[in-house]
Design a protein around this motif. Structure first.
Motif: not given
Length: 422
Positions: A142-149, A200-204, A268-275, A290-296
Motif C-alpha cells: 500500500g502507498v500512504p494516502k494521507d496522515y492525521g493526528n 487514538e483521540e484520547g488517552y494514548h 474543549m475536545g480532542f478530535f482527529g484531523s479527519w473530523m 478553533d483548534v490548538a496543539p495538544m497540551p504537553a
C-alpha cells in the motif's frame, strides 16, 4: 478478525487467479477499462472523484468509479470480496486491518512500481507509514494516502464569555484541567473538556506525553507495565471520574463527544484531523470553534496515523490499477485531495494544500505537530489487543476501579495477543 481457515481459504487457488490476472492486461490494452476504487468516507468522496476525473482526462480509456461504503459495512464487504476473489480493483487500507490482508496474497505487491516509477518515491512519504504498509518480507502492499493526528479543539465563545485566553502551544495538562474546571457548568449541562474512553483521540496521546508507551517497539510487551503509562491513563480518566469536568461514560453512551461539541455543551475536545469536515459542516462549530496543539505533559507528543491505497491481487486490470495508484500518489492528486479538504496529503510538500480548504480554522497546528508525532501503536493483531485494553478500562472510566487495579488484566491479555503473533 478472520480466523486462520479463512486466510487459508483465500490462498487456495490464488495461483490460478494470479495467472489469470497476469494475462488480463494484454486483453484490455486496446479496450476501455473501468476500475472500482472503494473508500469508506462520504466526506472525502468529492475529493476522490475529483482525483478520478483528473486521471481520466490523462487516461481517456480508463474510467474510475469511486464506491463509498460506510465504515461499519466496509470491512465486512471487503472480507467477503477477498474470500470470493472479487475485491474492488483499488481500495483504502487501514493500519488496524492491514494484517488481515497482508497474508494470503490478497494485496498486490507494488514494490517494483515504487522502484521503477519516475514519479513515485517512497522516501517522500512519512517513513513510519511506509513501514506500516510493508511486510516483513519487504513487500510494499500500500502507498500512504494521507496522515492525521489529534488536535485540541476549543469553543471560542465559551472561552470569551469566561474571560479566558485561548489554548496555545504552551499549554500543559495543568492548564487544561484549570481551564476545564472554570468552564464546567454542570447545571447547564456544559463541560470543560470531553474525555471519553477513546484511544487514538484520547488517552494514548497522554501516555506518550507522560513518557510511557502502549506496546513496546519490539511488539512483545504491554506499556501498562510502566508507571508512566498507568499514571497518564488515570489522569485522563479522572477528568470525568474525579474532577467532573468531562461527561461520564453513561452520558457518552447517549451523546457522542462530537454531538456534545457541536451543540455548544463542551468547551474543549480532542478530535482527529479527519473530523474537520464534520466540524466545518456544522453551523455552530464552523462559527464558534478553533483548534490548538495538544497540551504537553512531561513532553510533547501526539498520535498520528495514515491510510494507504492498495490494489487487489485479483484485479482484472493490474496495469491500469497500477497506473491509477501511481497517479493517486502523485503531487497533482495529493494537492487535489488537500484542496478539497479530504485529508492531509501524505506526500512531502503537499500537506499545506489542506490549509486552503479550511481557512476558518488553525489547521497549521496539525502540520506543526508532526515534529513530535508518534505513530499509532500497531502490531499484527492490533484490533485484538485494543479490545482487551478497552474492555479492561471500562470499570475505570465508570469509577469502579483504578488503572493500577486493572493493569495486570491488560498486561496479561495484551501480551497473550502479542505472543500469538509470533
Amino acid at each position: 478478525m478472520k480466523s486462520n481457515w479463512k486466510k487459508l481459504s483465500l490462498t487456495i487457488g490464488l495461483g490460478t487467479a494470479l495467472i489469470l490476472t497476469g494475462c488480463s492486461s494484454d486483453s484490455s490494452a486496446n479496450e476501455d477499462v473501468t476500475l472500482t476504487y472503494s473508500i469508506w468516507d462520504q466526506g472525502q468522496a468529492e475529493g476522490m472523484n475529483a482525483i478520478a476525473d483528473a486521471f481520466e482526462e490523462e487516461n481517456p480509456t480508463i474510467q474510475v468509479n469511486v464506491e463509498v461504503t460506510p465504515w461499519d459495512q466496509y470491512w465486512t464487504k471487503l472480507e467477503s470480496g477477498a474470500q470470493g476473489e472479487s475485491l474492488p480493483d483499488l481500495f483504502w487500507m487501514h493500519s488496524n486491518e492491514f494484517a488481515n490482508y497482508s497474508e494470503g496474497q490478497i494485496l498486490m505487491d507494488v514494490t517494483d512500481l515504487a522502484d521503477e516509477s519516475e514519479t513515485l518515491n517512497m522516501a517522500d512519504f512519512p517513513e513510519e507509514l511506509v513501514e506500516l504498509y510493508t511486510t516483513e518480507n519487504d513487500e510494499l502492499l500500500g502507498v500512504p494516502k494521507d496522515y492525521g493526528n489529534i488536535g485540541l479543539w476549543y469553543n471560542k465563545t465559551l472561552f470569551d464569555e469566561a474571560g479566558l485566553d485561548y489554548p496555545d502551544e504552551d499549554w500543559t495538562w495543568d492548564d487544561l484541567l484549570e481551564n476545564a474546571e472554570i468552564l464546567t457548568d454542570v447545571e447547564n449541562d456544559v463541560y470543560g473538556v470531553l474525555a471519553p474512553l477513546n484511544r487514538e483521540e484520547g488517552y494514548h496521546n497522554f501516555i506518550h506525553q507522560n513518557g510511557g508507551y502502549v506496546i513496546s517497539e519490539d511488539k512483545t510487551t504491554s506499556g501498562f507495565r510502566e508507571d508512566e503509562t498507568v499514571e497518564a491513563v488515570q489522569w485522563y480518566a479522572d477528568l470525568s471520574v474525579e474532577h467532573g469536568v468531562s461527561p461520564t461514560v453513561g452520558q457518552f453512551a447517549d451523546n457522542s463527544n462530537l454531538s456534545f461539541f457541536q451543540s455548544g455543551r463542551a468547551a474543549m475536545g480532542f478530535f482527529g484531523s479527519w473530523m474537520i469536515s464534520q466540524l466545518a459542516e456544522n453551523e455552530y462549530t464552523n462559527e464558534n470553534v478553533d483548534v490548538a496543539p495538544m497540551p504537553a505533559g512531561t513532553e510533547e507528543a501526539v498520535i498520528y496515523n495514515g491510510l494507504a491505497n492498495s490494489i487487489s491481487a485479483f484485479t482484472d486490470y493490474p496495469e491500469e490499477a497500477r497506473q491509477f495508484l501511481e497517479f493517486l500518489s502523485s503531487e497533482e492528486a495529493m494537492i487535489i485531495q488537500g484542496e478539497y479538504g479530504s485529508a492531509i496529503p501524505a506526500l512531502s510538500g503537499t500537506d499545506t494544500s489542506f490549509l486552503e480548504a479550511y481557512p476558518q480554522f488553525n489547521i497549521q497546528a496539525y502540520l506543526d505537530q508532526m515534529e513530535y508525532a508518534v505513530i499509532k501503536p500497531y502490531s499484527k493483531y492490533t484490533a485484538r489487543w485494543e479490545d482487551v485494553e478497552n474492555q479492561a478500562l471500562i470499570p475505570v472510566f465508570e469509577g469502579e476501579a483504578t488503572v493500577e487495579e486493572v493493569s495486570e488484566t491488560i498486561i496479561t491479555g495484551v501480551e497473550e495477543v502479542l505472543e500469538s503473533e509470533n
